[in-house]
Design an enzyme around this catalytic site. Structure first.
Site, short mmCIF file in Angstrom:
data_model
loop_
_atom_site.label_atom_id
_atom_site.label_comp_id
_atom_site.label_asym_id
_atom_site.label_seq_id
_atom_site.Cartn_x
_atom_site.Cartn_y
_atom_site.Cartn_z
CD GLU A 46 -19.97 24.29 -15.47
OE1 GLU A 46 -18.77 24.02 -15.59
OE2 GLU A 46 -20.44 24.80 -14.44
CB ILE A 134 -22.38 31.13 -18.00
CG1 ILE A 134 -22.90 31.19 -19.43
CG2 ILE A 134 -23.55 31.20 -17.01
CD1 ILE A 134 -23.80 30.02 -19.80
N PRO A 135 -20.03 33.06 -15.83
CG PRO A 135 -18.74 34.97 -15.59
CD PRO A 135 -19.92 34.44 -16.33
CG HIS A 136 -21.36 28.94 -12.81
ND1 HIS A 136 -21.12 29.00 -14.17
CD2 HIS A 136 -21.03 27.68 -12.42
CE1 HIS A 136 -20.67 27.82 -14.58
NE2 HIS A 136 -20.61 27.01 -13.55
CB VAL A 137 -19.70 29.72 -7.03
CG1 VAL A 137 -19.27 31.18 -7.00
CG2 VAL A 137 -21.13 29.58 -6.53
#
Length: 229
Positions: A46, A134-137
């Site tokens: 990231e 890039i939304p993610h958990v």
């Protein structure tokens, strides 16, 4: 999942002293294990993506655990689909509207997905620059899903995602994955594809779904040939 400084330097194509300098200046996160720094693969990916740094294709290969059954990027994009003109004036409004479009099993709580996505955003933006996020958990297994998907959405109006280049976001890849390994695999593939000018071009034009999928498949094919050498 944790990398040594030496391994991180190799993946980033920089000397070890450069990685150590980034760590000591808190530019990149790391923890200490037996008095030696260790870096999380996902965090490294990231950060490198946000900094627009080149990463070695070796990040995609784990000899001890071959990615034989890993889904391809084109497969999960087809599973998630593409959507145009997503409404919303804030980050949470946009994410809520995107989540409502996801093809998830009925037992999956979509409100909970929004909560964990926003919790991830609170730790640091998932915007990587050039109007893309890039939304993610951070912990995919919390979602209790069986299959992976990446939903590509073009927003009706760009919104502030606190991106490193200060550009508002108009293109979102929402990543949903069942395991940490699949999560890392897909995030890696997507980050690699987003550095390809052909993919960036079709996204900037908001090209048709068929062209987007074809471009991704082409890039994946070239990557497979490169890593096999």
């Amino acid at each position: 999942m944790l990398l040594t400084v030496s391994q991180a330097a190799k993946l980033l194509h920089v000397p070890e002293r450069t990685v150590l300098r980034w760590i000591k200046k808190d530019q990149i996160s790391a923890c200490k294990v037996n008095e030696e720094y260790r870096l999380n693969r996902v965090d490294l990916l990231e950060w490198a993506t946000a900094q627009r740094l080149s990463l070695s294709p070796e990040i995609f290969t784990e000899p001890e655990e071959p990615d034989i059954n890993m889904p391809s990027l084109s497969q999960v994009l087809k599973a998630g689909g593409t959507h145009q003109d997503i409404a919303g004036k804030t980050k949470d409004e946009v994410l809520k509207n995107i989540i409502s479009l996801l093809k998830l099993p009925p037992q999956v709580d979509k409100d909970y997905i929004l909560q964990v996505l926003m919790a991830r955003e609170a730790l640091g933006t998932t915007a990587i620059g050039d109007g893309i996020a890039i939304p993610h958990v951070r912990n995919p297994i919390l979602l209790h899903v069986d299959t992976a998907m990446i939903t590509l959405c073009f927003l009706a109006n760009p919104i502030d995602f606190k991106a490193i280049d200060n550009k508002p976001v108009d293109t979102i890849f929402l990543l949903i994955s069942p395991t940490v390994k699949v999560h890392l695999h897909l995030l890696s593939k997507l980050a690699y594809a987003l550095r390809d000018p052909r993919f960036k071009s079709v996204l900037q034009r908001q090209g048709p779904q068929s062209e987007i999928f074809a471009t991704v498949k082409l890039i994946e094919g070239e990557l497979a040939v490169g890593t096999a050498r």
